[in-house]
Design an enzyme around this catalytic site. Structure first.
Site, PDB file in Angstrom:
ATOM      1  N   ASP A 321       0.839  -1.187   0.000  1.00  6.07           N
ATOM      2  CA  ASP A 321       0.000   0.000   0.000  1.00  6.07           C
ATOM      3  C   ASP A 321       0.877   1.242   0.000  1.00  6.07           C
ATOM      4  O   ASP A 321       2.001   1.223  -0.537  1.00  6.07           O
ATOM      5  CB  ASP A 321      -0.966  -0.042   1.185  1.00  6.07           C
ATOM      6  N   SER A 322       0.408   2.318   0.626  1.00  6.47           N
ATOM      7  CA  SER A 322       1.151   3.581   0.596  1.00  6.47           C
ATOM      8  C   SER A 322       2.505   3.478   1.285  1.00  6.47           C
ATOM      9  O   SER A 322       3.440   4.203   0.934  1.00  6.47           O
ATOM     10  CB  SER A 322       0.322   4.692   1.241  1.00  6.47           C
ATOM     11  N   LEU A 323       2.631   2.585   2.277  1.00 13.00           N
ATOM     12  CA  LEU A 323       3.926   2.412   2.942  1.00 13.00           C
ATOM     13  C   LEU A 323       4.957   1.825   1.991  1.00 13.00           C
ATOM     14  O   LEU A 323       6.162   2.091   2.116  1.00 13.00           O
ATOM     15  CB  LEU A 323       3.762   1.513   4.169  1.00 13.00           C
ATOM     16  N   HIS A 507       3.358   8.448   7.797  1.00 13.01           N
ATOM     17  CA  HIS A 507       3.962   7.373   7.008  1.00 13.01           C
ATOM     18  C   HIS A 507       5.473   7.342   7.251  1.00 13.01           C
ATOM     19  O   HIS A 507       6.036   8.216   7.901  1.00 13.01           O
ATOM     20  CB  HIS A 507       3.670   7.570   5.516  1.00 13.01           C
TER      21      HIS A 507
END
Length: 531
Positions: A321-323, A507
């Site tokens: 995902d965004s990580l 994040h």
């Protein structure tokens, strides 16, 4: 061929010409130019197999199809001579002393927009329809080696608008007035240019990313897609059509430019030493709602694009995902506007990219911000999840399927999905309950791992990353696969000690990505990959 009616104009005299080279007594400086023997009684002929550059007498720039486009309607401009295929034209006999100008890059012809007869109507490339607005009479300018090109339809000549000498100035049709901006030198192109636009982009560049091969261009959507090439000479052009994503341009290992939503352009890096250079273009951020287009590298005049770099023997695929994307990892604040987030995201320094480079591996960053294995962040868009998009090359095209060229067989696949599934509580009205959601997640995870195993075979090691709330569930998935006899599914616990989470919206920061990569690299290096 019939003799066209002589249409003399004040200040010039049109002669018929033939492509007869004067081979004796020609000064060396004149050799590149095609010299024409004047023959008032014979029809004009050219070498129908040759390509020519049309050089403006006023500016010294050449007739050019903007941004190497192959699309109908792309405007014609003048541009510095780069000896590239979009600046080369074949003169195709159309009868009665007229010719079509066929572009080497696109195969399309030079015409006038809308078949217009209006003064200053734009020149553009078009699919050949045998229209008279696509046919041009070539007249020699008396006392020079220049020519004019007159439209069969309008009787107007090919003209650089406003007499401009500027890079990118528009080419139009305009009534003849004898100006140097209406005069062109025909320079024969010697040899075949060593450019992607004559052999396809993927013949010229190395990439491991999920791209859709369209020949002269490639399209893609995932973050972190990179293209690597080699050029000889003092400059390199990067051909792009992308109004959504940002890019880094790296020459000989150093970032020389960051392109912010560059649009439809050729970005030039000039002033290089006249030697061989490595060039790398990398997409920095995730733009799942858009399609990006790359048209290859081009060398500056006198240079060449060389054979592409060899693929690396090692391959790692990162799924997440965004990580995994590197969401806002360059930010120095956890609070970011949308624009700040886009500028501060750089997949090229995400933990996946850093890990792969430490292991000298090619890689894919198949990350999609906000998506989960079964549940997206805060339960949003419940009809889709990460698995909906995984098979695609173009994320914004429903039903699209990436066609693996057969070269992508990663020895290691790293899955880090679960943060979005578990980071927010199940809300009333969602299709799951707090009691059954974890089992749904585990079942989906097991199915996804089995899909990867079927796709990549028994020798690929699948690393399932666990952290926070979803760690125990990932461990259960790994145990289930191991119990089923799949020993190449491994669990890796993401140790968050020392992480500052200073990226946008808490994040990973660039510091965190480096720390994670330093921890993940030895784990992967110790796997039974044969490395």
């Amino acid at each position: 061929m019939k003799n066209p009616t002589h249409r003399g104009r004040r200040g010039r005299h049109r002669r018929r010409w033939t492509a007869t080279a004067l081979l004796l007594g020609v000064p060396a400086a004149v050799v590149p130019y095609l010299l024409f023997a004047q023959e008032d009684s014979q029809a004009a002929t050219v070498d129908g197999d040759a390509y020519y550059r049309l050089v403006s007498v006023r500016s010294g720039k050449v007739l050019d199809v903007k941004s190497f486009s192959t699309a109908d309607g792309t405007r014609i401009q003048q541009y510095a001579d780069q000896s590239t295929a979009n600046q080369q034209w074949k003169l195709k006999d159309a009868g009665d002393g007229y010719y079509e100008l066929v572009n080497r890059n696109s195969g399309k012809v030079l015409g006038i927009a809308g078949n217009s007869t209006a003064k200053a109507a734009a020149a553009e490339q078009q699919t050949d329809s045998s229209a008279t607005s696509q046919e041009w009479r070539i007249d020699e300018v008396s006392g020079s080696d220049a020519v004019t090109l007159t439209s069969r339809r309008s009787g107007q000549v090919l003209d650089v608008s406003g007499g401009s000498t500027a890079q990118g100035a528009a080419v139009i049709q305009y009534p003849g007035h004898g100006g140097a901006n209406q005069q062109w030198k025909l320079v024969r192109a010697t040899g075949v240019p060593d450019q992607a636009h004559t052999a396809g982009v993927l013949a010229q560049v190395h990439t491991a990313g999920r791209v859709k091969d369209l020949g002269n261009t490639v399209q893609y959507s995932w973050p972190g897609v990179y293209f690597e090439g080699r050029v000889r000479g003092t400059g390199v052009g990067i051909v792009l059509n992308d109004s959504a994503a940002d890019y880094d341009v790296q020459v000989d290992g150093t970032t020389v430019a960051t392109l912010v939503t560059p649009g439809n352009t050729t970005h030039w890096v000039n002033g290089l030493s006249n030697s061989t250079h490595t060039v790398r273009l990398v997409k920095r951020n995730d733009t799942p709602g858009s399609t990006s287009t790359f048209g290859g590298f081009v060398a500056a005049s006198g240079g060449a694009v060389l054979s592409k770099p060899a693929a690396r023997n090692r391959q790692i695929e990162f799924i997440g995902d965004s990580l995994t994307v590197g969401y806002g990892n360059l930010s120095n604040s956890r609070t970011c506007t949308g624009d700040q987030l886009r500028r501060k995201t750089n997949s090229d320094v995400s933990y996946g990219a850093l890990t792969a480079r430490q292991l000298n591996a090619d890689y894919q960053i198949n990350g999609y911000s906000g998506r989960g294995m079964v549940r997206n962040y805060n339960g949003g868009t419940p009809d889709v999840n990460y698995r909906t998009f995984y098979d695609r090359a173009l994320l914004n095209v429903a039903g699209d399927v990436w066609q693996n060229p057969g070269t992508w067989r990663p020895q290691v696949v790293v899955i880090n999905l679960g943060t979005n599934d578990f980071s927010t509580a199940i809300k009333p009205g969602e299709q799951w309950t707090p009691d059954n959601f974890a089992a749904t997640y585990r079942d989906a995870y097991v199915g996804f791992v089995q899909k990867l195993r079927t796709r990549y075979g028994a020798d690929t090691t699948i690393v399932a990353v666990g952290a926070g709330q979803y760690a125990s569930h990932v461990q259960q998935v790994v145990r289930a696969r191991n119990d089923a006899g799949d020993s190449r599914v491994r669990y890796w616990s993401l140790d968050d000690s020392g992480l500052d989470f200073l990226g946008c919206d808490w994040h990973y920061s660039a510091h965190d990505d480096r720390l994670i990569a330093d921890r993940l690299t030895p784990f992967i290096a110790a796997l039974p990959t044969g490395w």
